[in-house]
Design an enzyme around this catalytic site. Sequence first.
Site, PDB file in Angstrom:
ATOM      1  N   TYR A 161       0.862  -1.191   0.000  1.00 26.79           N
ATOM      2  CA  TYR A 161       0.000   0.000   0.000  1.00 26.79           C
ATOM      3  C   TYR A 161       0.893   1.234   0.000  1.00 26.79           C
ATOM      4  CZ  TYR A 161      -3.946   2.915   1.726  1.00 26.79           C
ATOM      5  OH  TYR A 161      -4.932   3.854   1.901  1.00 26.79           O
ATOM      6  N   CYS A 162       0.657   2.138  -0.955  1.00 28.50           N
ATOM      7  CA  CYS A 162       1.395   3.402  -1.054  1.00 28.50           C
ATOM      8  C   CYS A 162       2.902   3.130  -1.186  1.00 28.50           C
ATOM      9  CB  CYS A 162       1.049   4.290   0.148  1.00 28.50           C
ATOM     10  SG  CYS A 162       1.732   5.933   0.015  1.00 28.50           S
ATOM     11  N   GLN A 163       3.691   3.661  -0.258  1.00 28.33           N
ATOM     12  CA  GLN A 163       5.140   3.418  -0.319  1.00 28.33           C
ATOM     13  C   GLN A 163       5.434   1.919  -0.193  1.00 28.33           C
ATOM     14  OE1 GLN A 163       7.533   4.574   3.123  1.00 28.33           O
ATOM     15  NE2 GLN A 163       8.853   5.735   1.756  1.00 28.33           N
ATOM     16  N   LEU A 186      -1.614  -0.905  -4.033  1.00 22.98           N
ATOM     17  CA  LEU A 186      -2.684   0.081  -3.848  1.00 22.98           C
ATOM     18  C   LEU A 186      -2.096   1.487  -3.816  1.00 22.98           C
ATOM     19  CD1 LEU A 186      -4.507  -1.526  -0.767  1.00 22.98           C
ATOM     20  CD2 LEU A 186      -4.787  -2.106  -3.148  1.00 22.98           C
TER      21      LEU A 186
END
Lengths: 374, 145
Positions: A161-163, A186
């Site tokens: 997720y993200c980073q 994501l």
Amino acid sequence: MTAFAQPTPTLNPSPKDGGMAELAQAFWEQALRWQTEGAKHVSESFEIELGQTPRDLIWTLNKAALYRYRPSRPASARHATPILLVYALINRPTIFDLRPGQSFVEFLRDAGFDVYLLDWGIPGPEDNDISLWEYTFEYLPRAVRKVLGASGAGKINMLGYCQGGLMALAYAAMFSEAPLRNLVVLTTPVDFSKTENDIFAVWLDKRYFDVDKLMDTLKCMPEGLILHGSKMLKPVENYLTTYKVLNDKMGSADAVQAWQALNRWTHEGQDLPGQVFRDWVKDLIWDNKLARGEVTWKGRAASLKNITVPVLNVLAEKDHIVPFANAASLKDLVGSADVRTEVIAGGHVGIMGGRAAKTRLWPAIVKWLEERSL
Amino acid sequence: MSDATPETEAAESLKKMQGIWLDGWSKMLGEGVQTPEYGKMMGQWMETWMSTGGSVRQQLEQTTEQYLEQMSLPSRKELSSVAKRITNLEMKLDDLDAKMDQVVAYIGAMSQAMQASLSTPANTSAPAAPSDRSAEKKRKPRAKK
């Protein structure tokens, strides 16, 4: 759960019936009840504990910890391939497990997945020299090995997720032999050359922003600066509108608790190691090294073309942190023939932690994985 | 709504106005923070802060370190160095653990292969009846070796 109506739509009696004085009295009585009951809901919501799904610690390295969530289904009714969740080094991974009924972990577990979470931990001053790539290429592969050992599976599903999504991509790009069955990312930035609507590219422009000087001074990126920086991306929404939203929800204890869980997660930040911040700014925002295949570690280069497993790339329709074009480029960069780009209504955080997540994002991920995890 | 009264309509209008006001500010400030001018201003502000507050902070750190050294106390830098060495050791242990897993898996596979090869002659020969003690006697000494 207590719910009551907002005062304004039910004003009674009207001036025609009883005059202005009675109207005002009725209004204030109801408004007072609204605020009193609402204040009770808000004060109760402070007791919320994030990350309540039962789990066991199975491995640690430095501050990083790997957890396995206790399954809710017997082994015979579970999917053979376990799933490893990888969150960012910014903020806590409790976004995956906010509270009972508002927990992605719980949803995955109840759908029959063997769920693991890699928590990077809260770094201290001694971790300021650890690079983004050391976390990705030294810590993450070790955690994957432990998941295989604990689950007895030959391959895993990885969700970043993200980073954390970028780290998952870099890991898969570096190790073409990695035991991955599927990769889900994501709201993950990957192509930093796509700077349209990218506020960070403006703020961290190398003409004005001296990242080395800042990190030499601060040693790390303090959580307060990270929080303020991310709030300033949408200042009115984050400093004003969010409390208006809370006020509108004060009639429902459950809605207040949902708001409070997300709000608490937002404010439970942590410092980002200085070297990680340097790598993020220089290697990614300035030089776009991952998309260009220039990230190296111990003489090896990470090429996104090495990723040949099925990939689900989830984008948030109203993502103000990761620009749409940046994240959407993934399909053209990986070597996989099975890449699906899914756009979910909501913002960067809301798609995972919002109340609509259980009807939008979570079922979409489970459906995609179930078709590929048998 | 059929039961709408002038008061509820007024309240709704008030709410709408509040929304318009917030949206307006959001648009204006949102666009403002995206401009290169804002980025430049932030960079300049940071530069100023680093050359004033930052240098004071660095000097304070230096002084503290000197003081700790004179008092024969470990500094933060030295403690960090110890922590890093512990993490390196943890990594080495983790690597050893991985190698041990490989060795255990290898031994397990070898043991299975040996058991399979030992059981093959017994399977090919005629099965010994439980009362066939002579056959057991013949096998026992071999097993002891």
